[in-house]
Write an enzyme that holds these catalytic residues in place. Structure first.
Site, short mmCIF file in Angstrom:
data_model
loop_
_atom_site.label_atom_id
_atom_site.label_comp_id
_atom_site.label_asym_id
_atom_site.label_seq_id
_atom_site.Cartn_x
_atom_site.Cartn_y
_atom_site.Cartn_z
N GLY A 224 1.71 -3.74 -6.18
CA GLY A 224 0.60 -3.29 -5.35
C GLY A 224 -0.62 -4.18 -5.51
N ALA A 251 3.69 -0.80 5.28
CA ALA A 251 4.69 -1.87 5.38
C ALA A 251 4.37 -3.08 4.51
CB ALA A 251 4.82 -2.32 6.84
N ALA A 252 3.52 -2.89 3.51
CA ALA A 252 3.13 -4.02 2.66
C ALA A 252 4.34 -4.67 2.01
CB ALA A 252 2.14 -3.56 1.60
N GLY A 253 5.25 -3.84 1.49
CA GLY A 253 6.45 -4.39 0.85
C GLY A 253 7.35 -5.11 1.83
N ASP A 254 7.43 -4.60 3.05
CA ASP A 254 8.27 -5.25 4.06
C ASP A 254 7.70 -6.60 4.46
OD1 ASP A 254 9.94 -3.04 4.06
OD2 ASP A 254 8.81 -2.04 5.65
#
Length: 308
Positions: A224, A251-254
């Site tokens: 994060g 959608a940060a991880g995507d």
């Protein structure tokens, strides 16, 4: 410039999002603010993110024969994604996700998988050519695990590098982990894989070591606002995040995974590719929505004042 094609195999959903002051507790009804619908699904998000950053993308997913599915295909084509291998399920609806986002940009998500849950190895019998042409294969866990395992096996036999974003979190067999070039869990997913509660860099290192010992070549634990921890061979590298005013982390991880794949496809080393991915994710969290938050390549250059 792109050196390898990227194949993304995964889910496609329609996200229904409500902004609210806080996430509801069990049995609680709250009045939210803004509502909007946005194309989503981890596979689709990652495919779109990679395409916007300059990747040459083929996407394999399964949608329902409904308005949501037809809209998704149209959007993928508008993004320049190869849709030749998309599948339509005549019996099941397209996937849907219900998302609540609070004032701190945290979210909770419930997914009705629909057609995503029916994407089977049998559906992929005719995809060996596209798997063979891919230098990188990127997958997630919103499709059946047996399908992920099938594609991973075909990919490594074809000489492709397999990246798995193990989301949603679940236990994974060592037989799959041994086929992975990179795994990219977040803190919750790393805990699921290792039973180590990841709360800081030290615990992330412990978890990464355990995952690597199961056979994964490289481990990237996303943290994060604290960036990402990379373990390659026996070397740890902490790639710091960029400070931004986050409004939605959906959608940060995507976006991170899509950007990581593009960096590697352009022959960046793992650390440089992770730095590139952190930049893309930093821009994404400043925007509402899933695919709508994915930045274009020129935006990264403008925001971070470089030519990557």
């Amino acid at each position: 410039m792109i050196k390898f094609e990227i194949l993304v195999v995964g889910s496609s959903n329609t996200d229904m999002v409500i902004k609210a002051g806080h996430l509801p507790s069990a049995g609680e009804t709250i009045l939210g603010g803004v509502f909007f619908m946005n194309p989503g699904g981890k596979g689709a998000n990652q495919a779109v993110a990679a395409a916007r950053l300059g990747g040459k993308i083929t996407f394999i997913c399964k949608t329902g024969n409904d308005i949501f599915g037809k809209q998704s295909v149209q959007l993928f084509e508008e993004e320049g994604i190869n849709t030749s291998y998309l599948l339509s399920d005549p019996k099941n609806p397209s996937g849907v996700a219900l998302i609540t986002v609070d004032d701190d940009a945290e979210n909770c998500i419930v997914v009705a998988s629909g057609a995503n849950a029916t994407l089977s190895p049998n559906d992929l019998q005719k995809t060996q050519e596209v798997i063979g042409n891919a230098g990188i294969v990127l997958m997630q866990l919103e499709i059946p695990l047996e399908t992920v395992e099938y594609v991973a096996e075909k990919a490594i036999n074809a000489g492709a590098k397999v990246i798995l974003n193990p989301a949603p979190a679940c236990k994974l067999p060592d037989s799959l982990l041994k086929k992975l070039f990179i795994i990219t869990p977040n803190q919750t997913e790393a805990e699921m894989l290792t039973e180590i509660k990841v709360i800081d860099i030290d615990t992330a290192k412990q978890a990464a070591k355990i995952i690597q010992a199961k056979g994964v070549e490289n481990v990237i634990i996303t943290l994060g606002q604290n960036g990402a921890l990379v373990l390659t061979e026996d070397v740890f590298t902490h790639v710091k995040a960029h400070k931004v005013n986050a409004v939605d982390t959906t959608a940060a991880g995507d976006v991170f995974n899509g950007a990581l794949s593009v960096g590697l496809a352009e022959n960046l080393d793992l650390i440089a590719a992770t730095e590139f991915a952190c930049k893309a994710a930093a821009i994404a969290v400043t925007r509402l929505g899933a695919q709508s938050s994915a930045p274009y390549r020129n935006e990264i250059s403008q925001v971070f004042n470089n030519n990557i």
